[in-house]
Enzyme design. Structure first.
Site, PDB file in Angstrom:
ATOM      1  N   ASP A  13       0.809  -1.224   0.000  1.00 47.23           N
ATOM      2  CA  ASP A  13       0.000   0.000   0.000  1.00 47.23           C
ATOM      3  C   ASP A  13       0.838   1.268   0.000  1.00 47.23           C
ATOM      4  O   ASP A  13       0.431   2.305   0.528  1.00 47.23           O
ATOM      5  CB  ASP A  13      -0.976   0.010   1.189  1.00 47.23           C
ATOM      6  CG  ASP A  13      -1.830  -1.250   1.204  1.00 47.23           C
ATOM      7  OD1 ASP A  13      -2.274  -1.664   0.129  1.00 47.23           O
ATOM      8  OD2 ASP A  13      -2.033  -1.807   2.286  1.00 47.23           O
ATOM      9  N   HIS A  43      -4.868  -2.406  -5.436  1.00 48.24           N
ATOM     10  CA  HIS A  43      -4.131  -1.237  -5.917  1.00 48.24           C
ATOM     11  C   HIS A  43      -5.093  -0.170  -6.368  1.00 48.24           C
ATOM     12  O   HIS A  43      -6.027  -0.454  -7.100  1.00 48.24           O
ATOM     13  CB  HIS A  43      -3.236  -1.616  -7.093  1.00 48.24           C
ATOM     14  CG  HIS A  43      -2.313  -2.722  -6.778  1.00 48.24           C
ATOM     15  ND1 HIS A  43      -1.289  -2.582  -5.880  1.00 48.24           N
ATOM     16  CD2 HIS A  43      -2.270  -3.998  -7.199  1.00 48.24           C
ATOM     17  CE1 HIS A  43      -0.649  -3.725  -5.781  1.00 48.24           C
ATOM     18  NE2 HIS A  43      -1.229  -4.604  -6.570  1.00 48.24           N
TER      19      HIS A  43
HETATM   20  P1  GTP Z   1      -0.659  -0.186  -3.553  1.00 49.22           P
HETATM   21  O1  GTP Z   1      -1.191  -1.412  -2.905  1.00 49.22           O
HETATM   22  O2  GTP Z   1       0.788   0.036  -3.248  1.00 49.22           O
HETATM   23  O3  GTP Z   1      -0.934  -0.135  -5.011  1.00 49.22           O
HETATM   24  O4  GTP Z   1      -1.415   1.067  -2.891  1.00 49.22           O
HETATM   25  P2  GTP Z   1      -2.965   1.161  -2.514  1.00 49.22           P
HETATM   26  O5  GTP Z   1      -3.705   1.734  -3.642  1.00 49.22           O
HETATM   27  O6  GTP Z   1      -3.465  -0.107  -1.943  1.00 49.22           O
HETATM   28  O7  GTP Z   1      -2.957   2.079  -1.254  1.00 49.22           O
HETATM   29  P3  GTP Z   1      -2.558   3.569  -1.021  1.00 49.22           P
HETATM   30  O8  GTP Z   1      -2.741   3.839   0.413  1.00 49.22           O
HETATM   31  O9  GTP Z   1      -1.229   3.871  -1.515  1.00 49.22           O
HETATM   32  O10 GTP Z   1      -3.589   4.375  -1.840  1.00 49.22           O
HETATM   33  C1  GTP Z   1      -4.659   4.887  -1.155  1.00 49.22           C
HETATM   34  C2  GTP Z   1      -5.068   6.157  -1.764  1.00 49.22           C
HETATM   35  O11 GTP Z   1      -3.991   7.079  -1.929  1.00 49.22           O
HETATM   36  C3  GTP Z   1      -5.664   5.959  -3.131  1.00 49.22           C
HETATM   37  O12 GTP Z   1      -6.861   6.667  -3.154  1.00 49.22           O
HETATM   38  C4  GTP Z   1      -4.632   6.582  -4.065  1.00 49.22           C
HETATM   39  O13 GTP Z   1      -5.260   7.120  -5.193  1.00 49.22           O
HETATM   40  C5  GTP Z   1      -4.028   7.649  -3.217  1.00 49.22           C
HETATM   41  N1  GTP Z   1      -2.670   8.075  -3.542  1.00 49.22           N
HETATM   42  C6  GTP Z   1      -1.641   7.405  -4.141  1.00 49.22           C
HETATM   43  N2  GTP Z   1      -0.556   8.204  -4.246  1.00 49.22           N
HETATM   44  C7  GTP Z   1      -0.897   9.397  -3.726  1.00 49.22           C
HETATM   45  C8  GTP Z   1      -0.206  10.639  -3.512  1.00 49.22           C
HETATM   46  O14 GTP Z   1       0.955  10.804  -3.882  1.00 49.22           O
HETATM   47  N3  GTP Z   1      -0.896  11.627  -2.909  1.00 49.22           N
HETATM   48  C9  GTP Z   1      -2.173  11.493  -2.494  1.00 49.22           C
HETATM   49  N4  GTP Z   1      -2.780  12.504  -1.892  1.00 49.22           N
HETATM   50  N5  GTP Z   1      -2.862  10.346  -2.667  1.00 49.22           N
HETATM   51  C10 GTP Z   1      -2.237   9.319  -3.262  1.00 49.22           C
HETATM   52 MG    MG Z   2      -2.714  -1.996  -1.781  1.00 50.88          MG
END
Ligand code: GTP
Ligand code: MG
Length: 338
Positions: A13, A43
């Site tokens: 995440d 993701h």
């Molecule tokens: P992975 O499992 O690594 O793919 O990540 P995830 O999507 O499970 O979890 P994450 O907590 O990283 O994402 C949660 C939220 O954060 C999602 O709504 C993403 O769109 C958002 N997000 C990702 N990168 C960023 C960022 O750089 N800034 C902000 N504000 N939100 C982000």
């Molecule tokens: Mg994830």
């Protein structure tokens, strides 16, 4: 051309979905391959676009999408995501993917969910049956027939003809089954670039860039140790509140863990790294696309980590991607500069 790989540097995440989505759009890979994990690893590619089984790179409509043989799949979920994102014509699923059956979900609920806080999708028990040579594999599933392919062969052929390949790993370094510090609060396989290459069916020499993705802070869903843990007040003050993409359980937070970041960089032979959610940690950085426009605090934070990581590994070239928001365009791409 060699295949590039994206892996998680903390406990999953870290925002790999966002980074893979950006790389898929920007670098226009011919193939995006999802390697490892199962439907327990969610993701978020951009706001409102979430996947657990199909590659996050689906956002580039010209890329062929592949699910590698090392990925555990729930046919129902795969088929749902294929339909939801309309990728029927360009997705392939490896003949050898391990299949999750109902009994695996039941087994997980009765054991791993209680014992180590697993998500309950049946991934671990399906892998266990694979090890015991009892699991079904995708080639036996009638419903998957239209999509079945030999991913290893497709990718090895693509390497020969100089195609661009992006491999997306899942979860994070701190969740590896082989990690003795965090065991048993870990996942059912190793989570490094070597494992993801093996999942696809390519050898280590076929790997080019290895992107290790870190969040600007550490988040962790479920149980297990977490260093430099934030108090509830600190998270509230920063306005950071997150839930697991699949489990919906609240995540816990901590400061950027340099020690874990170094281990994951070294263990992956990371050549570049990405830092996500910088805008959440430091006000005034949302949607910034140039390094010089970040606030001084955010710039110093990034530089400090970069200097530290550079000392850890001879393979590391720098923090090349800095994410400043949820959407693909919210990113600083320093790959040209370095
Ligand atoms: P992975 O499992 O690594 O793919 O990540 P995830 O999507 O499970 O979890 P994450 O907590 O990283 O994402 C949660 C939220 O954060 C999602 O709504 C993403 O769109 C958002 N997000 C990702 N990168 C960023 C960022 O750089 N800034 C902000 N504000 N939100 C982000
Ligand atoms: Mg994830």
């Amino acid at each position: 051309m060699k295949a590039n790989v994206v892996v998680g540097g903390f406990y999953g995440d870290e925002g790999k979905g966002k980074i893979v989505g950006y790389l898929a759009l920007k670098d226009n890979p011919d193939y995006v391959v999802r390697a490892g994990g199962g439907p327990q690893a969610g993701h978020t590619v951009t706001e409102g676009k979430k996947v657990t089984q199909i590659p996050s790179g689906f956002v580039n409509s010209s890329s062929r999408l592949l699910i590698a043989r090392g990925t555990v799949i729930n046919p129902e979920i795969v088929l749902r995501e294929i339909e939801e994102y309309g990728v029927e014509d360009r997705i392939g699923i490896d003949f050898g993917c391990t299949i999750i059956q109902r009994k695996h979900r039941i087994e997980e609920k009765g054991d791993l969910v209680k014992r180590i806080g697993s998500v309950g999708t049946g991934t671990g028990p399906a892998r266990k049956d694979r090890i015991l040579r009892k699991a079904k594999i995708a080639k036996r599933i009638e419903l998957l027939r239209p999509y079945l392919t030999d991913v290893a062969q497709e990718i090895n052929d693509a390497l020969k003809s100089d195609k661009r390949i992006l491999i997306e790993g899942v979860q994070g370094y701190g969740l590896s089954l082989l990690n003795y510090e965090f065991y048993p609060n870990v996942t059912s396989q190793d989570t490094t670039a070597s494992q993801f290459a093996a999942d696809v069916g390519i050898g280590p020499k076929a790997i080019g860039e290895i992107f290790v993705v870190y969040k600007a802070y550490v988040s962790r869903v479920g149980r297990g140790p977490l260093r430099y843990k934030w108090t509830k007040r600190k998270a509230q003050k920063l306005g950071i509140q997150e839930q697991g993409t699949v489990s919906r359980r609240p995540r816990r937070f901590g400061d950027f863990d340099k020690e874990l970041a170094a281990k994951s960089l070294i263990g992956n032979t990371g050549t570049q790294s990405a830092i996500t959610c910088l805008d959440r940690l430091f006000d005034g950085n949302a949607s910034i696309r140039e390094f010089s426009k970040l606030t001084t605090e955010a710039r110093n934070f990034t530089r400090d980590i970069e200097v530290f990581l550079t000392k850890q590994s001879p393979y590391f070239k720098g923090i090349t991607l800095i994410s400043t928001g949820p959407n693909s365009e919210d990113i600083i791409d320093r790959r040209q500069v370095l």
